[in-house]
Write a protein that holds these residues in place. Structure first.
Motif, PDB file in Angstrom:
ATOM      1  N   ARG A 195     -15.125   6.441 -43.389  1.00  0.00           N
ATOM      2  CA  ARG A 195     -13.881   5.954 -43.990  1.00  0.00           C
ATOM      3  C   ARG A 195     -13.011   7.078 -44.515  1.00  0.00           C
ATOM      4  O   ARG A 195     -13.480   8.196 -44.709  1.00  0.00           O
ATOM      5  N   GLY A 196     -11.758   6.711 -44.767  1.00  0.00           N
ATOM      6  CA  GLY A 196     -10.861   7.577 -45.534  1.00  0.00           C
ATOM      7  C   GLY A 196     -10.516   8.888 -44.855  1.00  0.00           C
ATOM      8  O   GLY A 196     -10.458   8.988 -43.635  1.00  0.00           O
ATOM      9  N   VAL A 197     -10.301   9.903 -45.683  1.00  0.00           N
ATOM     10  CA  VAL A 197      -9.814  11.194 -45.210  1.00  0.00           C
ATOM     11  C   VAL A 197     -10.787  11.812 -44.202  1.00  0.00           C
ATOM     12  O   VAL A 197     -10.381  12.389 -43.192  1.00  0.00           O
ATOM     13  N   GLU A 198     -12.088  11.655 -44.461  1.00  0.00           N
ATOM     14  CA  GLU A 198     -13.089  12.226 -43.562  1.00  0.00           C
ATOM     15  C   GLU A 198     -12.982  11.609 -42.156  1.00  0.00           C
ATOM     16  O   GLU A 198     -12.982  12.319 -41.151  1.00  0.00           O
ATOM     17  N   GLY A 199     -12.842  10.306 -42.103  1.00  0.00           N
ATOM     18  CA  GLY A 199     -12.680   9.638 -40.815  1.00  0.00           C
ATOM     19  C   GLY A 199     -11.411  10.102 -40.112  1.00  0.00           C
ATOM     20  O   GLY A 199     -11.413  10.411 -38.915  1.00  0.00           O
ATOM     21  N   ALA A 200     -10.330  10.166 -40.861  1.00  0.00           N
ATOM     22  CA  ALA A 200      -9.045  10.582 -40.282  1.00  0.00           C
ATOM     23  C   ALA A 200      -9.134  12.014 -39.765  1.00  0.00           C
ATOM     24  O   ALA A 200      -8.589  12.350 -38.712  1.00  0.00           O
ATOM     25  N   ARG A 201      -9.859  12.853 -40.511  1.00  0.00           N
ATOM     26  CA  ARG A 201      -9.983  14.259 -40.109  1.00  0.00           C
ATOM     27  C   ARG A 201     -10.686  14.363 -38.745  1.00  0.00           C
ATOM     28  O   ARG A 201     -10.244  15.080 -37.848  1.00  0.00           O
ATOM     29  N   ILE A 202     -11.765  13.600 -38.580  1.00  0.00           N
ATOM     30  CA  ILE A 202     -12.493  13.640 -37.306  1.00  0.00           C
ATOM     31  C   ILE A 202     -11.601  13.123 -36.175  1.00  0.00           C
ATOM     32  O   ILE A 202     -11.518  13.710 -35.097  1.00  0.00           O
ATOM     33  N   LEU A 203     -10.918  12.018 -36.443  1.00  0.00           N
ATOM     34  CA  LEU A 203     -10.046  11.447 -35.412  1.00  0.00           C
ATOM     35  C   LEU A 203      -8.989  12.462 -34.979  1.00  0.00           C
ATOM     36  O   LEU A 203      -8.774  12.681 -33.778  1.00  0.00           O
ATOM     37  N   ILE A 204      -8.340  13.088 -35.952  1.00  0.00           N
ATOM     38  CA  ILE A 204      -7.281  14.063 -35.633  1.00  0.00           C
ATOM     39  C   ILE A 204      -7.852  15.223 -34.819  1.00  0.00           C
ATOM     40  O   ILE A 204      -7.273  15.644 -33.813  1.00  0.00           O
ATOM     41  N   GLU A 205      -9.029  15.694 -35.234  1.00  0.00           N
ATOM     42  CA  GLU A 205      -9.692  16.789 -34.506  1.00  0.00           C
ATOM     43  C   GLU A 205      -9.933  16.419 -33.048  1.00  0.00           C
ATOM     44  O   GLU A 205      -9.660  17.199 -32.133  1.00  0.00           O
ATOM     45  N   GLN A 206     -10.457  15.231 -32.836  1.00  0.00           N
ATOM     46  CA  GLN A 206     -10.778  14.800 -31.472  1.00  0.00           C
ATOM     47  C   GLN A 206      -9.507  14.607 -30.643  1.00  0.00           C
ATOM     48  O   GLN A 206      -9.470  14.931 -29.462  1.00  0.00           O
ATOM     49  N   GLN A 207      -8.474  14.059 -31.273  1.00  0.00           N
ATOM     50  CA  GLN A 207      -7.207  13.859 -30.559  1.00  0.00           C
ATOM     51  C   GLN A 207      -6.650  15.193 -30.081  1.00  0.00           C
ATOM     52  O   GLN A 207      -6.250  15.343 -28.923  1.00  0.00           O
ATOM     53  N   GLN A 208      -6.632  16.166 -30.982  1.00  0.00           N
ATOM     54  CA  GLN A 208      -6.045  17.457 -30.640  1.00  0.00           C
ATOM     55  C   GLN A 208      -6.889  18.164 -29.581  1.00  0.00           C
ATOM     56  O   GLN A 208      -6.362  18.764 -28.649  1.00  0.00           O
ATOM     57  N   LYS A 209      -8.208  18.045 -29.725  1.00  0.00           N
ATOM     58  CA  LYS A 209      -9.102  18.666 -28.753  1.00  0.00           C
ATOM     59  C   LYS A 209      -8.909  18.013 -27.382  1.00  0.00           C
ATOM     60  O   LYS A 209      -8.828  18.693 -26.362  1.00  0.00           O
ATOM     61  N   GLY A 210      -8.832  16.688 -27.388  1.00  0.00           N
ATOM     62  CA  GLY A 210      -8.654  15.961 -26.134  1.00  0.00           C
ATOM     63  C   GLY A 210      -7.340  16.341 -25.459  1.00  0.00           C
ATOM     64  O   GLY A 210      -7.289  16.545 -24.237  1.00  0.00           O
ATOM     65  N   LEU A 211      -6.300  16.447 -26.240  1.00  0.00           N
ATOM     66  CA  LEU A 211      -4.997  16.857 -25.715  1.00  0.00           C
ATOM     67  C   LEU A 211      -5.106  18.225 -25.033  1.00  0.00           C
ATOM     68  O   LEU A 211      -4.672  18.413 -23.889  1.00  0.00           O
ATOM     69  N   GLU A 212      -5.735  19.158 -25.734  1.00  0.00           N
ATOM     70  CA  GLU A 212      -5.864  20.503 -25.164  1.00  0.00           C
ATOM     71  C   GLU A 212      -6.684  20.486 -23.877  1.00  0.00           C
ATOM     72  O   GLU A 212      -6.331  21.131 -22.882  1.00  0.00           O
ATOM     73  N   MET A 213      -7.779  19.723 -23.876  1.00  0.00           N
ATOM     74  CA  MET A 213      -8.649  19.690 -22.695  1.00  0.00           C
ATOM     75  C   MET A 213      -7.922  19.097 -21.490  1.00  0.00           C
ATOM     76  O   MET A 213      -8.080  19.564 -20.361  1.00  0.00           O
TER      77      MET A 213
END
Ligand code: SF4
Ligand code: SF4
Lengths: 503, 107
Positions: A195-213
């Motif tokens: 939940r919360g900031v921790e969940g959002a942080r992981i989501l953002i990380e994965q989104q950015q990584k996926g975009l780059e890949m």
């Protein structure tokens, strides 16, 4: 911001889409590599010109989701991919393949298949990939696309790039976890609900990584963002900058829709969506350093058809079971039609390039001094084909163009049902006509093929001039013809400041 | 000991592939858990997988009928707002998840 300048000498090949009406103008596309420009130029989703001539469809095969968004109620389809409050018919991969092949043989304009919900396609990789694999087998000419919240993206990128995937859309609403925590209450990650900031942080990380890949692997990436006033509206400019620098070729800002009756967090806590003006101002602000797409409509996850139409009802499960298809013949029909449309688009481009059809001044005349007349928003009712061919009363959405001395520029879609989910929940029994008039706020003219007596009067009373004189004419030419008439009639005296966003 | 899925389930399929014991199956009108197979994920995971991913509040309940994800716990919607919305919609077809809460222990 700079408006696209329609110089007659611009060769068609230099721009991603040399149509002035294209949300992604040649100028804004200029940073893109040549091969991407070519892929985008006649793309039914990205070229506003091609958009009029090709059909797309979505199939709902992916029910599960791995995150919660505050604008979504999981009783309904994913709010990113459908309009909120919609329930699509869930299909098995085999049913989806059959439906796609049937539609592609009945509607030869069919060129793009998207998997869109009702959950997140990549949270259901088996169902999504099985559908892609089988469609590619029987209809290799159909482009495939997929939309995702991005959480599972890095883990499936390699598999994804094996298919004939034309583009991937990632919904990225923020790059700051603090803001993310106000949009995403939780994600499911490594067997836990986080939940919360921790969940959002992981989501953002994965989104950015996926975009780059994806960009590394040469897959086109579009980014969608939902504009949530007071939450991420200012922040989206930064999002725009970052996703562009990472190689997304298009950024599409959509308005938050938060009707209380959809039962979402935002809907029930009074979070409002943006006004048309706020949305357009943000789109313009982002366009300064990003390609913007303005003709994306949040169609429903089982939508079928050309611009402005939804023929989904003709292709229900029951009906498609009865139909038989000759794959080879259907593919041939599509190829013929495609060649024909592309030739037409090419011809239109070169005509425009050679005589400046959409500019204010007829070819040969001396150019009018800049800023002699103010820009005007003009709404258009069309059922596709790039011409004005829809009855006012039948239009469920309008295309809005801005006409100025620099030409006609497509700026947005206005849905007449965007403002109300229907039923008895809408204000004081507001009529469809009143809602339509409200949707056309800020437009001074509406062009359609025909219009009834009553709406004519009410539109005029609302300060919107109906006009049926340009039926069957190409949109941009008609828009500019009307603009010239208004200019000649002295209706367009310049104001102190050019009011781009005046209502 | 086993969990159960009730009528609030929206058939989103999210839980089914996660179950380590293949206890969850598609049924009508909604997914169900085979109580003979469900272990509440003990010894497999820190938390029951179905309840961890289920997006619908109060759709998964324990043997006492208690919701693993009580109303408001997933969406963050304040209970007052949920109640007000439920009241406003009473009599119409739509209903919010919370309205089924009273029937929590039904199945
Ligand atoms: S609690 Fe665990 S074992 Fe029981 S149904 Fe849910 S996922 Fe399966
Ligand atoms: S995750 Fe919840 S809503 Fe989805 S199918 Fe399982 S029990 Fe039903």
């Amino acid at each position: 911001m700079d408006l696209p300048v329609l110089t007659p000498s611009t060769p068609a090949a230099s721009g991603g889409c040399s149509s002035s009406s294209c949300g992604s103008s040649a100028e804004q596309m200029s940073h893109l590599p040549e091969d991407i420009l070519r892929r985008v130029q006649d793309h039914p989703c990205y070229s506003e010109d091609a958009h009029h001539h090709f059909a797309r469809m979505h199939v709902a095969v992916a029910p599960a989701c791995n995150i919660q968004c505050n604008y979504c109620n999981r009783k309904y389809d994913c709010a990113n991919e459908s309009r909120p409050g919609v329930v699509s018919e869930l299909l098995t991969p085999d049913q989806a393949v059959k439906k796609t092949l049937v539609v592609a043989s009945e509607i030869p304009q069919m060129s793009v298949l998207g998997i869109a919900g009702p959950g997140d396609p990549l949270a259901n990789p088996e169902r999504t990939f099985e559908t892609f694999r089988k469609v590619a087998e029987y209809a290799p000419d159909i482009k495939l696309c997929v939309s995702t919240n991005g959480l599972s993206l890095p883990s499936v990128v390699d598999e994804l790039s094996q298919y004939n995937i034309d583009h991937v859309t990632i919904t990225i609403n923020c790059v700051d976890p603090e803001i993310g925590a106000r949009i995403y209450p939780w994600i499911f990650w490594n067997n836990r609900r986080i939940r919360g900031v921790e969940g959002a942080r992981i989501l953002i990380e994965q989104q950015q990584k996926g975009l780059e890949m994806l960009v590394e692997r040469g897959v086109l990436v579009k980014v969608n963002s939902v504009m949530i006033p007071g939450v991420n509206d200012v922040h989206l400019k930064e999002v725009s900058r970052i996703v562009k620098s990472k190689g997304a070729f298009l950024h599409n800002v959509m308005p938050l829709i938060s009707e209380p009756e959809h039962g979402t967090f935002y809907g029930l806590t009074g979070q409002r969506g943006p006004t048309q003006d706020e949305l357009m101002a943000l789109q313009d602000a982002c366009a300064g350093d990003m390609n913007m797409m303005r003709h994306c409509r949040q169609c429903r996850a089982d939508a079928v058809g050309l611009l402005g139409e939804d023929r989904g009802d003709e292709f229900t499960l029951e009906k498609i079971e009865m139909m038989t298809i000759d794959y080879a013949a259907a593919m041939k029909r599509r190829a013929v039609l495609r060649a024909d449309v592309l030739a037409k688009l090419d011809a239109r481009r070169s005509v425009k390039a050679s005589n400046g059809l959409v500019s204010l001044v007829p070819a040969g005349a001396a150019p009018a001094p800049e800023r002699q007349t103010r820009p005007v928003k003009i709404a258009v009712a069309t059922a596709g084909g790039g011409v004005i061919n829809q009855h006012f009363g039948h239009a469920r959405e309008f295309l809005v163009y801005e006409a100025s001395t620099e030409g006609a520029r497509f700026i947005s879609h206005r849905k007449t049902d965007l403002y109300c989910a229907g039923g008895d929940t809408c204000g004081d029994g507001e009529s469809v006509l009143q809602r339509t008039i409200r949707a056309l706020e800020g437009c001074e003219v509406v062009l359609c093929s025909k219009i009834g007596f009553e709406p004519w009067g009410q539109l005029e009373a609302a300060g919107i001039q109906p006009n049926g004189e340009h039926a069957m004419e190409p949109i941009e030419e008609a828009v500019m013809a009307v603009y010239r008439e208004m200019a000649e009639a002295g209706k367009l005296a310049p104001r102190e400041m050019p009011l781009r966003h005046s209502a | 000991m086993a969990l159960a899925i009730n009528e609030l389930c929206v058939n989103c399929y999210a839980c089914e592939p996660l179950c380590p014991n293949s206890a969850i199956y598609l049924a009508r009108p909604h997914f169900r858990i085979d109580p003979a197979l469900c272990t509440e994920c003990l010894g497999e995971y820190d938390a029951p997988q179905c309840a961890e991913i289920c997006p619908i509040e109060a759709a998964i309940i324990d043997e006492a009928g208690e919701a693993l994800n009580p109303p408001g716990s997933l969406t963050g919607i304040p209970l007052q707002a949920l109640a007000a919305a439920a009241a406003a919609l009473a009599g119409t077809q739509a209903h919010l998840p919370v309205m089924g809460q009273g029937a929590g222990g039904a199945p």
